[in-house]
Design a protein around this motif. Structure first.
Motif, PDB file in Angstrom:
ATOM      1  N   GLY A  19       0.809  -1.209   0.000  1.00 17.32           N
ATOM      2  CA  GLY A  19       0.000   0.000   0.000  1.00 17.32           C
ATOM      3  C   GLY A  19       0.840   1.256   0.000  1.00 17.32           C
ATOM      4  N   SER A  23       0.887   5.813   5.397  1.00 21.63           N
ATOM      5  CA  SER A  23       1.560   4.865   6.297  1.00 21.63           C
ATOM      6  C   SER A  23       2.556   3.996   5.540  1.00 21.63           C
ATOM      7  N   GLU A  42       1.431  -1.649  -4.775  1.00 24.67           N
ATOM      8  CA  GLU A  42       0.168  -0.903  -4.742  1.00 24.67           C
ATOM      9  C   GLU A  42      -0.805  -1.592  -5.689  1.00 24.67           C
ATOM     10  N   LYS A  43      -2.021  -1.867  -5.199  1.00 27.79           N
ATOM     11  CA  LYS A  43      -2.957  -2.650  -6.011  1.00 27.79           C
ATOM     12  C   LYS A  43      -3.664  -1.825  -7.077  1.00 27.79           C
ATOM     13  N   GLY A  49      -3.429   6.288  -2.241  1.00 25.25           N
ATOM     14  CA  GLY A  49      -4.537   5.775  -1.447  1.00 25.25           C
ATOM     15  C   GLY A  49      -5.464   6.875  -0.951  1.00 25.25           C
ATOM     16  N   THR A  50      -6.090   6.625   0.177  1.00 19.40           N
ATOM     17  CA  THR A  50      -6.948   7.619   0.815  1.00 19.40           C
ATOM     18  C   THR A  50      -6.158   8.873   1.152  1.00 19.40           C
ATOM     19  N   THR A  51      -4.893   8.682   1.480  1.00 18.69           N
ATOM     20  CA  THR A  51      -4.042   9.817   1.862  1.00 18.69           C
ATOM     21  C   THR A  51      -4.035  10.893   0.787  1.00 18.69           C
ATOM     22  N   SER A  54      -6.859  13.237   1.194  1.00 14.97           N
ATOM     23  CA  SER A  54      -7.039  13.843   2.512  1.00 14.97           C
ATOM     24  C   SER A  54      -6.622  15.308   2.510  1.00 14.97           C
ATOM     25  N   GLY A  55      -6.741  15.914   3.675  1.00 12.94           N
ATOM     26  CA  GLY A  55      -6.341  17.308   3.817  1.00 12.94           C
ATOM     27  C   GLY A  55      -4.842  17.500   3.805  1.00 12.94           C
TER      28      GLY A  55
HETATM   29  C1  LIG Z   1     -11.626  13.335   2.132  1.00 17.91           C
HETATM   30  C2  LIG Z   1     -10.701  12.894   3.258  1.00 17.91           C
HETATM   31  C3  LIG Z   1     -10.074  13.876   4.006  1.00 17.91           C
HETATM   32  C4  LIG Z   1      -9.227  13.500   5.051  1.00 17.91           C
HETATM   33  N1  LIG Z   1      -8.576  14.465   5.734  1.00 17.91           N
HETATM   34  C5  LIG Z   1      -7.721  14.148   6.715  1.00 17.91           C
HETATM   35  C6  LIG Z   1      -6.992  15.172   7.407  1.00 17.91           C
HETATM   36  O1  LIG Z   1      -7.119  16.367   7.130  1.00 17.91           O
HETATM   37  N2  LIG Z   1      -6.138  14.809   8.387  1.00 17.91           N
HETATM   38  C7  LIG Z   1      -5.973  13.495   8.727  1.00 17.91           C
HETATM   39  O2  LIG Z   1      -5.171  13.219   9.623  1.00 17.91           O
HETATM   40  N3  LIG Z   1      -6.655  12.498   8.088  1.00 17.91           N
HETATM   41  C8  LIG Z   1      -7.520  12.794   7.108  1.00 17.91           C
HETATM   42  N4  LIG Z   1      -8.229  11.793   6.466  1.00 17.91           N
HETATM   43  C9  LIG Z   1      -8.001  10.411   6.877  1.00 17.91           C
HETATM   44  C10 LIG Z   1      -6.633   9.970   6.330  1.00 17.91           C
HETATM   45  O3  LIG Z   1      -6.518  10.402   4.980  1.00 17.91           O
HETATM   46  C11 LIG Z   1      -6.492   8.442   6.410  1.00 17.91           C
HETATM   47  O4  LIG Z   1      -6.722   7.995   7.728  1.00 17.91           O
HETATM   48  C12 LIG Z   1      -5.072   8.048   6.009  1.00 17.91           C
HETATM   49  O5  LIG Z   1      -4.722   8.656   4.764  1.00 17.91           O
HETATM   50  C13 LIG Z   1      -4.962   6.539   5.895  1.00 17.91           C
HETATM   51  O6  LIG Z   1      -3.633   6.283   5.468  1.00 17.91           O
HETATM   52  P1  LIG Z   1      -3.194   4.801   5.195  1.00 17.91           P
HETATM   53  O7  LIG Z   1      -1.777   4.865   4.663  1.00 17.91           O
HETATM   54  O8  LIG Z   1      -3.448   3.967   6.412  1.00 17.91           O
HETATM   55  O9  LIG Z   1      -4.212   4.256   4.101  1.00 17.91           O
HETATM   56  P2  LIG Z   1      -4.389   4.701   2.567  1.00 17.91           P
HETATM   57  O10 LIG Z   1      -3.889   6.102   2.314  1.00 17.91           O
HETATM   58  O11 LIG Z   1      -5.803   4.402   2.222  1.00 17.91           O
HETATM   59  O12 LIG Z   1      -3.424   3.725   1.800  1.00 17.91           O
HETATM   60  C14 LIG Z   1      -3.678   2.338   1.689  1.00 17.91           C
HETATM   61  C15 LIG Z   1      -3.149   1.891   0.339  1.00 17.91           C
HETATM   62  O13 LIG Z   1      -3.049   0.469   0.319  1.00 17.91           O
HETATM   63  C16 LIG Z   1      -3.481   0.016  -0.956  1.00 17.91           C
HETATM   64  N5  LIG Z   1      -3.851  -1.388  -0.801  1.00 17.91           N
HETATM   65  C17 LIG Z   1      -4.882  -1.900  -0.088  1.00 17.91           C
HETATM   66  N6  LIG Z   1      -4.885  -3.235  -0.157  1.00 17.91           N
HETATM   67  C18 LIG Z   1      -3.820  -3.572  -0.936  1.00 17.91           C
HETATM   68  C19 LIG Z   1      -3.307  -4.813  -1.398  1.00 17.91           C
HETATM   69  N7  LIG Z   1      -3.867  -5.981  -1.064  1.00 17.91           N
HETATM   70  N8  LIG Z   1      -2.195  -4.815  -2.180  1.00 17.91           N
HETATM   71  C20 LIG Z   1      -1.605  -3.632  -2.513  1.00 17.91           C
HETATM   72  N9  LIG Z   1      -2.046  -2.415  -2.124  1.00 17.91           N
HETATM   73  C21 LIG Z   1      -3.160  -2.399  -1.342  1.00 17.91           C
HETATM   74  C22 LIG Z   1      -4.629   0.944  -1.311  1.00 17.91           C
HETATM   75  O14 LIG Z   1      -4.924   0.923  -2.685  1.00 17.91           O
HETATM   76  C23 LIG Z   1      -4.039   2.285  -0.841  1.00 17.91           C
HETATM   77  O15 LIG Z   1      -3.270   2.925  -1.845  1.00 17.91           O
HETATM   78  C24 LIG Z   1      -9.057  12.125   5.392  1.00 17.91           C
HETATM   79  C25 LIG Z   1      -9.692  11.151   4.625  1.00 17.91           C
HETATM   80  C26 LIG Z   1     -10.504  11.530   3.561  1.00 17.91           C
HETATM   81  C27 LIG Z   1     -11.162  10.446   2.721  1.00 17.91           C
END
Ligand SMILES: Cc1cc2nc3c(=O)[nH]c(=O)nc-3n(C[C@H](O)[C@H](O)[C@H](O)COP(=O)(O)OP(=O)(O)OC[C@H]3O[C@@H](n4cnc5c(N)ncnc54)[C@H](O)[C@@H]3O)c2cc1C
Length: 76
Positions: A19, A23, A42-43, A49-51, A54-55
């Motif tokens: 991912g 993170s 990355e899939k 991703g969600t990041t 985000s903001g």
């Molecule tokens: C509109 C919006 C606004 C936000 N604003 C804020 C903010 O201002 N401040 C804040 O702190 N948080 C904010 N958040 C929350 C924050 O963005 C998320 O909690 C954070 O980005 C999650 O990060 P992550 O790395 O855990 O997951 P993600 O950023 O979702 O990354 C996970 C990645 O793993 C990949 N993946 C999943 N399964 C697999 C697999 N089997 N094989 C390969 N790749 C895979 C996905 O495709 C993705 O790219 C917001 C969220 C949204 C939707």
């Protein structure tokens, strides 16, 4: 660069990160900065991703840097 796996593909790495969100990229950068050979998978067809939606800020309540800067916070 996209990589197509087949049944004969063997990839050896020190660290595999699944991912490319905040993170995963953080884990990959930290591991690489320690001299480890990293593969990040990355899939989807896009990084971030969600990041990426985000903001872009990181909220870490009650951290020492904010306190040193005079910003008040509490667990509640
Ligand atoms: C509109 C919006 C606004 C936000 N604003 C804020 C903010 O201002 N401040 C804040 O702190 N948080 C904010 N958040 C929350 C924050 O963005 C998320 O909690 C954070 O980005 C999650 O990060 P992550 O790395 O855990 O997951 P993600 O950023 O979702 O990354 C996970 C990645 O793993 C990949 N993946 C999943 N399964 C697999 C697999 N089997 N094989 C390969 N790749 C895979 C996905 O495709 C993705 O790219 C917001 C969220 C949204 C939707």
């Amino acid at each position: 660069m996209a990589f197509q796996m087949n049944e004969k593909s063997v990839i050896e790495k020190d660290v595999v990160v699944v991912g490319s969100g905040g993170s995963g990229l953080t884990a990959a950068i930290v591991a690489a900065s320690q001299g480890l050979d990293v593969l990040l998978v990355e899939k989807t067809g896009l990084f971030g991703g969600t990041t990426a939606l985000s903001g872009g800020g990181i909220w870490v309540p009650c951290n020492s840097l904010a306190r040193d800067a005079g910003l008040a916070d509490d667990p509640e």
